[in-house]
Design an enzyme around this catalytic site. Structure first.
Site, PDB file in Angstrom:
ATOM      1  N   LYS A 290       0.834  -1.212   0.000  1.00 18.02           N
ATOM      2  CA  LYS A 290       0.000   0.000   0.000  1.00 18.02           C
ATOM      3  C   LYS A 290       0.868   1.261   0.000  1.00 18.02           C
ATOM      4  O   LYS A 290       0.661   2.176  -0.795  1.00 18.02           O
ATOM      5  CB  LYS A 290      -0.953   0.004   1.213  1.00 18.02           C
ATOM      6  CG  LYS A 290      -1.894  -1.205   1.257  1.00 18.02           C
ATOM      7  CD  LYS A 290      -2.854  -1.151   2.424  1.00 18.02           C
ATOM      8  CE  LYS A 290      -2.205  -1.269   3.788  1.00 18.02           C
ATOM      9  NZ  LYS A 290      -1.587  -2.588   4.058  1.00 18.02           N
TER      10      LYS A 290
ATOM     11  N   ARG B  58      -0.879  -9.221  13.080  1.00 17.92           N
ATOM     12  CA  ARG B  58      -1.461  -8.269  12.113  1.00 17.92           C
ATOM     13  C   ARG B  58      -2.249  -9.015  11.038  1.00 17.92           C
ATOM     14  O   ARG B  58      -3.321  -8.580  10.627  1.00 17.92           O
ATOM     15  CB  ARG B  58      -0.341  -7.420  11.490  1.00 17.92           C
ATOM     16  CG  ARG B  58       0.176  -6.367  12.467  1.00 17.92           C
ATOM     17  CD  ARG B  58       1.556  -5.893  12.131  1.00 17.92           C
ATOM     18  NE  ARG B  58       1.672  -5.240  10.849  1.00 17.92           N
ATOM     19  CZ  ARG B  58       2.822  -5.093  10.191  1.00 17.92           C
ATOM     20  NH1 ARG B  58       3.947  -5.569  10.699  1.00 17.92           N
ATOM     21  NH2 ARG B  58       2.837  -4.468   9.050  1.00 17.92           N
TER      22      ARG B  58
ATOM     23  N   ARG C 105     -10.156   0.156   8.425  1.00 24.52           N
ATOM     24  CA  ARG C 105      -9.819  -1.263   8.523  1.00 24.52           C
ATOM     25  C   ARG C 105     -10.736  -2.008   9.489  1.00 24.52           C
ATOM     26  O   ARG C 105     -10.407  -3.132   9.880  1.00 24.52           O
ATOM     27  CB  ARG C 105      -8.328  -1.485   8.808  1.00 24.52           C
ATOM     28  CG  ARG C 105      -7.776  -0.888  10.013  1.00 24.52           C
ATOM     29  CD  ARG C 105      -6.340  -0.458   9.811  1.00 24.52           C
ATOM     30  NE  ARG C 105      -5.361  -1.498   9.737  1.00 24.52           N
ATOM     31  CZ  ARG C 105      -4.104  -1.294   9.309  1.00 24.52           C
ATOM     32  NH1 ARG C 105      -3.724  -0.105   8.899  1.00 24.52           N
ATOM     33  NH2 ARG C 105      -3.253  -2.258   9.301  1.00 24.52           N
TER      34      ARG C 105
ATOM     35  N   ARG D 187      11.536  -5.949   4.964  1.00 20.79           N
ATOM     36  CA  ARG D 187      11.366  -4.493   4.796  1.00 20.79           C
ATOM     37  C   ARG D 187      12.361  -3.726   5.669  1.00 20.79           C
ATOM     38  O   ARG D 187      12.629  -4.075   6.804  1.00 20.79           O
ATOM     39  CB  ARG D 187       9.951  -4.083   5.185  1.00 20.79           C
ATOM     40  CG  ARG D 187       9.780  -2.556   5.202  1.00 20.79           C
ATOM     41  CD  ARG D 187       8.362  -2.113   5.219  1.00 20.79           C
ATOM     42  NE  ARG D 187       7.601  -2.649   6.334  1.00 20.79           N
ATOM     43  CZ  ARG D 187       6.286  -2.554   6.428  1.00 20.79           C
ATOM     44  NH1 ARG D 187       5.595  -1.961   5.477  1.00 20.79           N
ATOM     45  NH2 ARG D 187       5.645  -3.069   7.458  1.00 20.79           N
TER      46      ARG D 187
END
Ligand code: AP5
Length: 223
Positions: A19, A177, A94, A133
């Site tokens: 995203k 998550r 969300r 990441r």
């Protein structure tokens, strides 16, 4: 110079689907602000503000902060002049309650969303993206240890700061998550499909290939 396109989009999808990466490309085309709730919370945590102190433990465990808190934060941001002609929401809504609140807020201004970009990538690839990441704590630039490497290992190309892993990119927090995504966020797919707003985009391949797919789905983003 980006075009000043009036477009109200939500970038939707599980953690690590890309995203933030796609937001940068869309923003460059549309010239509307990128409003990332995760970034807003991380900024507050970095500054040690009361908000940052209140949410740190929740964010680092990979849980969601309360709907009311995040809703207030988003509405304050959307009320600023630069969001008047459009925005790119990343990480919000969300939960169903957040989606209802956003719809009410926009309807109160005679507005509605133009679309919801639902990025889709198989879960093993998502885990690979998150565990690899690296982020720049100074300018926010995004990297990956294999797919998007800086010129000098561990150093931001843009500002020279040392890169780090995000504090919620531990295996444990990633698992939490993803669990929360499936339980609380994924139900929004059916809702936005019903509203005729959902466009599902294959998030695999090079970031520019994914961006091309998004642009193909939204003519307003074409140059
Ligand atoms: P948030 O920051 O929104 O995190 P997230 O949704 O988990 O998403 P990420 O930022 O992890 O991933 P992304 O999809 O942006 O992927 P990226 O582009 O970085 O939220 C963090 C936390 O804040 C939440 O857990 C919660 O606690 C709280 N929060 C936020 N919003 C909330 C809300 N509305 N309500 C309640 N709580 C909220 O890419 C990932 C990696 O993959 C990068 O290394 C990148 O370089 C790489 N990559 C990207 N695209 C590609 C590609 N095409 N090929 C190869 N690698 C790629």
């Amino acid at each position: 110079m980006p075009l000043a396109t009036s477009i109200r989009l939500v970038l939707f999808g599980p953690p690590g689907v890309g995203k933030g990466t796609q937001a940068a490309g869309i923003r460059a085309r549309a010239g509307v602000p990128h409003i990332s709730t995760g970034e807003m919370l991380r900024e507050a945590m970095k500054n040690g503000s009361p908000l940052g102190q209140a949410v740190r433990a929740v964010v680092e465990r990979g849980e969601l902060v309360p709907d009311a808190l995040i809703g207030d934060l988003v509405e304050e941001r959307l009320s600023r002049p630069d969001a008047g002609s459009g925005f790119l929401l990343d990480g919000y809504p969300r939960t169903l309650a957040q989606a209802d609140r956003l719809e009410r807020y926009l309807a109160g201004k005679g507005l509605r969303l133009d679309g919801v970009v639902n990025l889709s990538v198989p879960e093993p690839e998502i885990i690979d993206r998150l565990t690899g990441r690296r982020v720049c704590p100074s300018c926010g630039a995004l990297y990956h240890v294999r797919y998007s490497r800086p010129k000098v290992e561990g150093v931001c190309d843009r500002c020279g700061a040392s890169l780090r892993a995000r504090s919620d990119d531990t295996r444990e927090a990633i698992g939490e998550r993803l669990r929360i995504y499936h339980e609380q966020t994924a139900p929004l797919v059916a809702r936005y499909q019903r509203d005729g707003l959902l466009v599902t985009v294959d998030g695999r391949g090079q970031p520019h290939e994914v961006l091309d797919r998004i642009v193909a789905a939204f003519p307003a983003l074409r140059r």
